[in-house]
Scaffold this active site. Structure first.
Site, PDB file in Angstrom:
ATOM      1  N   LYS A 149       0.819  -1.225   0.000  1.00  0.00           N
ATOM      2  CA  LYS A 149       0.000   0.000   0.000  1.00  0.00           C
ATOM      3  C   LYS A 149       0.843   1.260   0.000  1.00  0.00           C
ATOM      4  CE  LYS A 149       0.439  -2.247   3.848  1.00  0.00           C
ATOM      5  NZ  LYS A 149      -0.135  -3.079   4.847  1.00  0.00           N
TER       6      LYS A 149
ATOM      7  N   GLU B   3      -5.377  -5.698  -4.667  1.00  0.00           N
ATOM      8  CA  GLU B   3      -6.441  -5.960  -3.689  1.00  0.00           C
ATOM      9  C   GLU B   3      -5.907  -6.139  -2.271  1.00  0.00           C
ATOM     10  OE1 GLU B   3      -9.621  -5.795  -2.261  1.00  0.00           O
ATOM     11  OE2 GLU B   3     -10.214  -6.415  -4.255  1.00  0.00           O
TER      12      GLU B   3
ATOM     13  N   GLY C 158      -6.468  -6.221   4.038  1.00  0.00           N
ATOM     14  CA  GLY C 158      -6.100  -7.645   4.039  1.00  0.00           C
ATOM     15  C   GLY C 158      -6.989  -8.485   3.151  1.00  0.00           C
TER      16      GLY C 158
ATOM     17  N   GLY D 135       2.823 -11.182  12.946  1.00  0.00           N
ATOM     18  CA  GLY D 135       3.041 -10.800  11.543  1.00  0.00           C
ATOM     19  C   GLY D 135       2.075  -9.736  11.049  1.00  0.00           C
TER      20      GLY D 135
ATOM     21  N   LYS E 188      -3.703   3.237   2.875  1.00  0.00           N
ATOM     22  CA  LYS E 188      -4.873   2.479   2.399  1.00  0.00           C
ATOM     23  C   LYS E 188      -6.027   3.415   2.063  1.00  0.00           C
ATOM     24  CE  LYS E 188      -3.507  -1.433   5.261  1.00  0.00           C
ATOM     25  NZ  LYS E 188      -3.570  -1.964   6.628  1.00  0.00           N
TER      26      LYS E 188
END
Ligand code: NAP
Ligand code: HSE
Length: 437
Positions: free
Chosen positions: A105, A129, A134, A187, A205
């Protein structure tokens, strides 16, 4: 039909998840895509660490240039992150006539205009996407599913790490640093976790969502960004008492003279569905003129949820690979020559309601001084709460919720309130959104 060949740049959380999902669901994915999607090469820095992923078909390299220059590869998947060398590698892949899928992003928000122009000129697809929310297919929903609508606003919880931290702090009272370490271990967090905490990742985003919602170029540098690092346990508790939850929200709205593009902690009525999105989950509300408000919910980070979006892009690109470039879905939802240059409005012109908290001397006349200042600036009070001073203290917390007003009025009021001798320290301001359909 001959398999489509994929080269991966990066085999970390998302790269590893992508390979795992492609391998586990190979048959199902081939049945959907119409041909096998085969990862033939992957680039990493630490070859030893990545050895567990090597297989008969997959070769590993320490040189990512080998992947973007490999003539056998049709689609390059960039999962390295950051700007450099990701930007140079993506541009080289495009120049070599390869389609690109990315979860990056930061790269799209900051260099998307350049990357899409290059892809357009070369007739290749850049799919992203996984870059927003996510595993939630929000890009596809806005770009294709809501294509009939004039989008009015988009508001979302789009950083899993921050939402995870806020949820754990509220529910378990866990300390900030402990929860952040857990998000990193799982993560979820960016390589530099200040990107998460300071709202930068959410702004990346939001910039992408704004571009596809309104048909404007990426304008990351104009976004207003405020993270969660200055939020206190008291504000979270007072908001609860008043019937609100605090979430890090990305908000972009179409106004007559421009667009709002802002990320900040926000009070949301606790009864709204989106206020109850907890943990690493993300949710995006999109208001279209025809459909009304629609809500999209799912895991906003993590290996396999993000891989779900990467693989969906791989299937899309595989299906569209042979289609005439002029009849494919445009990168930013609108035809490239139809983008408009709507300016991002300064925060002073943003209109919203506000939560104000101040510490005031507990003596007669203080409240009257504060309300007089608000009245002078035509700021109307919606609710007010005063907390008794703690034992032995002479200062009380006063919390006020205002009706909707322009931010410049609130800034002026805060400057005057802070100048009162009866007020200790700074006034805390948190914006509010009703998010009514
Ligand atoms: P990560 O776990 O740190 O993985 C990065 C991978 O890239 C590692 O395999 C690393 O190799 C490799 N790499 C880094 N620099 C390289 C270079 N110069 N040449 C070759 N390989 C290089 O990162 P991640 O969490 O998977 O994130 C990847 C991207 O997905 C980022 O853009 C991130 O913002 C985005 N994203 C992440 C999530 C998430 O939940 N994690 C969700 C959505 C989007 P070594 O391990 O050998 O160093
Ligand atoms: N660091 C990001 C988050 C990863 O926490 O939401 C998903 O983009």
């Amino acid at each position: 039909m001959k398999p489509i060949h994929v080269g991966l740049l990066g085999l970390g959380t998302v790269g590893g998840g992508t390979l795992t999902v492609l391998r586990r669901n190979k048959e199902e994915i081939s049945r959907r895509a119409g041909r096998e999607i085969r990862v033939v090469q992957a680039a990493v820095r630490d070859l030893e660490k990545a050895r567990k992923y090597a297989g008969d078909d997959l070769s590993l390299t320490g040189n990512p240039e080998e992947v973007v220059d490999n003539p056998a590869i049709d689609i390059v998947v960039e999962l390295i992150g950051g700007i450099s060398p990701a930007r140079e590698l993506v541009l080289k892949a495009i120049a070599n006539g390869k389609h690109v899928v990315t979860a990056n992003k930061a790269l799209i928000a900051k260099h998307g205009n350049e990357i899409f122009a290059a892809a357009q000129a070369k007739g290749v697809i850049v799919a992203f996407e996984a870059a927003v929310a996510g595993g939630i297919p929000i890009i596809k929903a806005i770009r294709e599913g809501l294509t009939a609508n004039r989008i009015e606003w988009v508001a979302g919880i789009i950083n899993g790490t921050c939402n995870f931290i806020l949820s754990e702090m509220r529910e378990k009272g866990s300390p900030f640093s402990e929860v952040l370490a857990e998000a990193q271990a799982k993560g979820y967090a960016e390589a530099d976790p200040t990107f998460d905490i300071e709202g930068i990742d959410a702004a990346h985003k939001l910039t992408i969502l704004s571009a596809i919602a309104f048909g404007v170029p990426m304008q990351f540098d104009a976004a207003y960004i405020e993270g969660i690092s200055r939020l206190t346990k008291e504000d979270i508790r007072y908001a609860e008492e008043l019937g609100y939850r605090i979430k890090l929200l990305g908000v972009t709205k179409r106004k007559e003279n421009g667009i709002e593009l802002r990320v900040h902690p926000t009070l949301i009525p606790a009864r709204r569905l989106i206020a109850n999105v907890e943990g690493v989950m993300n949710a995006v509300l999109v208001k279209g003129d025809a459909v009304g408000a629609t809500l999209y919910y799912g895991a906003g980070a993590g290996a396999e949820p993000t891989a779900s979006a990467v693989v969906a892009d791989l299937v899309d690109v595989t299906r569209l690979h042979t289609a005439d470039p002029h009849h494919r879905v445009p990168h930013l939802a609108f035809q490239p020559d139809q983008l408009t240059d709507l300016a991002v409005l300064p925060m002073a012109e943003v209109e919203t309601a506000y939560y104000l908290r101040m510490r005031a001397a507990d003596r007669p006349g203080v409240l009257a001084d504060i309300t007089r200042i608000l009245a002078d600036l035509a700021i109307s009070i919606d609710a007010m709460m005063q907390k008794e001073p703690a034992e032995g203290e002479h200062q009380a917390d006063i919390i006020m919720l205002t009706h909707v007003t322009q931010e410049k009025n609130v800034d002026a009021a805060i400057a005057r309130i802070e100048a009162l001798g009866s007020i200790e320290g700074r006034v805390t301001l948190i914006r509010m959104e009703e998010l009514k359909g």
